[in-house]
Design a protein around this motif. Structure first.
Motif, PDB file in Angstrom:
ATOM      1  N   GLU A  75      45.896  23.551  58.557  1.00 30.76           N
ATOM      2  CA  GLU A  75      47.106  23.909  59.296  1.00 30.76           C
ATOM      3  C   GLU A  75      47.175  25.414  59.542  1.00 30.76           C
ATOM      4  O   GLU A  75      47.464  25.852  60.655  1.00 30.76           O
ATOM      5  CB  GLU A  75      48.352  23.439  58.562  1.00 30.76           C
ATOM      6  CG  GLU A  75      49.623  23.739  59.329  1.00 30.76           C
ATOM      7  CD  GLU A  75      50.879  23.294  58.608  1.00 30.76           C
ATOM      8  OE1 GLU A  75      51.954  23.610  59.133  1.00 30.76           O
ATOM      9  OE2 GLU A  75      50.798  22.666  57.553  1.00 30.76           O
ATOM     10  N   GLU A  76      46.886  26.211  58.512  1.00 33.68           N
ATOM     11  CA  GLU A  76      46.917  27.671  58.678  1.00 33.68           C
ATOM     12  C   GLU A  76      45.922  28.130  59.732  1.00 33.68           C
ATOM     13  O   GLU A  76      46.254  28.924  60.616  1.00 33.68           O
ATOM     14  CB  GLU A  76      46.579  28.362  57.347  1.00 33.68           C
ATOM     15  CG  GLU A  76      47.726  28.451  56.399  1.00 33.68           C
ATOM     16  CD  GLU A  76      47.360  29.200  55.118  1.00 33.68           C
ATOM     17  OE1 GLU A  76      46.223  29.728  55.003  1.00 33.68           O
ATOM     18  OE2 GLU A  76      48.207  29.242  54.224  1.00 33.68           O
TER      19      GLU A  76
ATOM     20  N   VAL B 159      47.836  29.125  51.580  1.00 32.53           N
ATOM     21  CA  VAL B 159      46.784  28.220  51.131  1.00 32.53           C
ATOM     22  C   VAL B 159      45.439  28.933  50.986  1.00 32.53           C
ATOM     23  O   VAL B 159      44.781  28.851  49.953  1.00 32.53           O
ATOM     24  CB  VAL B 159      46.648  27.017  52.097  1.00 32.53           C
ATOM     25  CG1 VAL B 159      45.510  26.102  51.685  1.00 32.53           C
ATOM     26  CG2 VAL B 159      47.951  26.242  52.149  1.00 32.53           C
ATOM     27  N   LEU B 160      45.002  29.630  52.025  1.00 35.83           N
ATOM     28  CA  LEU B 160      43.690  30.271  52.000  1.00 35.83           C
ATOM     29  C   LEU B 160      43.661  31.580  51.218  1.00 35.83           C
ATOM     30  O   LEU B 160      42.596  32.054  50.852  1.00 35.83           O
ATOM     31  CB  LEU B 160      43.212  30.540  53.432  1.00 35.83           C
ATOM     32  CG  LEU B 160      42.862  29.315  54.254  1.00 35.83           C
ATOM     33  CD1 LEU B 160      42.625  29.703  55.708  1.00 35.83           C
ATOM     34  CD2 LEU B 160      41.627  28.635  53.690  1.00 35.83           C
ATOM     35  N   ASN B 161      44.833  32.166  51.020  1.00 39.09           N
ATOM     36  CA  ASN B 161      44.960  33.446  50.336  1.00 39.09           C
ATOM     37  C   ASN B 161      44.220  34.563  51.076  1.00 39.09           C
ATOM     38  O   ASN B 161      43.676  35.475  50.470  1.00 39.09           O
ATOM     39  CB  ASN B 161      44.489  33.346  48.877  1.00 39.09           C
ATOM     40  CG  ASN B 161      45.053  34.464  48.031  1.00 39.09           C
ATOM     41  OD1 ASN B 161      46.127  34.987  48.303  1.00 39.09           O
ATOM     42  ND2 ASN B 161      44.311  34.848  47.006  1.00 39.09           N
ATOM     43  N   TRP B 162      44.175  34.454  52.401  1.00 37.48           N
ATOM     44  CA  TRP B 162      43.595  35.505  53.242  1.00 37.48           C
ATOM     45  C   TRP B 162      44.698  36.488  53.600  1.00 37.48           C
ATOM     46  O   TRP B 162      45.869  36.120  53.658  1.00 37.48           O
ATOM     47  CB  TRP B 162      43.034  34.921  54.522  1.00 37.48           C
ATOM     48  CG  TRP B 162      41.783  34.112  54.357  1.00 37.48           C
ATOM     49  CD1 TRP B 162      41.126  33.810  53.202  1.00 37.48           C
ATOM     50  CD2 TRP B 162      41.047  33.490  55.406  1.00 37.48           C
ATOM     51  NE1 TRP B 162      40.040  33.040  53.463  1.00 37.48           N
ATOM     52  CE2 TRP B 162      39.956  32.825  54.814  1.00 37.48           C
ATOM     53  CE3 TRP B 162      41.199  33.415  56.771  1.00 37.48           C
ATOM     54  CZ2 TRP B 162      39.012  32.118  55.550  1.00 37.48           C
ATOM     55  CZ3 TRP B 162      40.260  32.716  57.508  1.00 37.48           C
ATOM     56  CH2 TRP B 162      39.194  32.072  56.898  1.00 37.48           C
TER      57      TRP B 162
END
Length: 168
Positions: free
Chosen positions: A48-49, A125-128
């Motif tokens: 989704e992100e 979610v990805l922590n980017w």
């Protein structure tokens, strides 16, 4: 003028390549996520992100390419009915207004990128770093500005029409 057009052709080629790769990425992520949910019963939460961010990029780059062809610049219903001598001033006015709007979009996009850089905010979610995704807004706006100006120059100098006559 020919050097300028070659540079803009290279930029448009890069934009088209990014659009193709981005569309394939969205297709793979979306189909893979559906397959994973239905067959393995595990969802890919990161899709989704990525898909939302890449859709922003696709939308702005596609709009920039539309600007290049004059598809986003004016409403033909009105401009085609105007006398020939008023078409160029109207094209310049529409370009100036469009560039002003897009410069505002660029400014606020850059402001958001710099804020995200300063805050160090990261995606859930990805922590980017979030600035990566927000950078798509000023990149797309910058391309739109360049293509608005390109179209206006082409329209006012009849460059495209002269080029088409040479090719024929």
């Amino acid at each position: 003028m020919k050097t300028y057009k070659k540079i803009m052709d290279v930029l448009a080629g890069i934009e088209k390549l990014i659009l193709v790769v981005s569309t394939i990425l969205i297709l793979v992520l979306t189909v893979g996520n559906v397959f994973s949910r239905k067959v393995i019963h595990r969802s890919w939460s990161f899709t989704e992100e990525l898909v939302v961010a890449v859709f922003v990029l696709i939308t702005l780059l596609a709009a920039a390419l539309a600007c290049r062809e004059g598809e986003l610049v004016s409403l033909n219903l009105v401009t085609e009915r105007l006398p020939k001598k008023t078409k160029k001033p109207i094209a310049i006015l529409v370009t100036v207004l469009s560039v002003i709007f897009t410069m505002i979009l660029f400014y606020y996009g850059m402001d958001k990128v710099l804020t995200q850089l300063a805050n160090g905010k990261r995606t859930f979610v990805l922590n980017w770093p979030e600035w990566i995704f927000w950078s798509f807004v000023p990149i797309g706006a910058g391309c739109m500005i360049l293509h608005f100006i390109e179209y206006c120059i082409d329209f006012c100098t009849d460059f495209k029409f002269a080029k088409r006559k040479e090719e024929a």
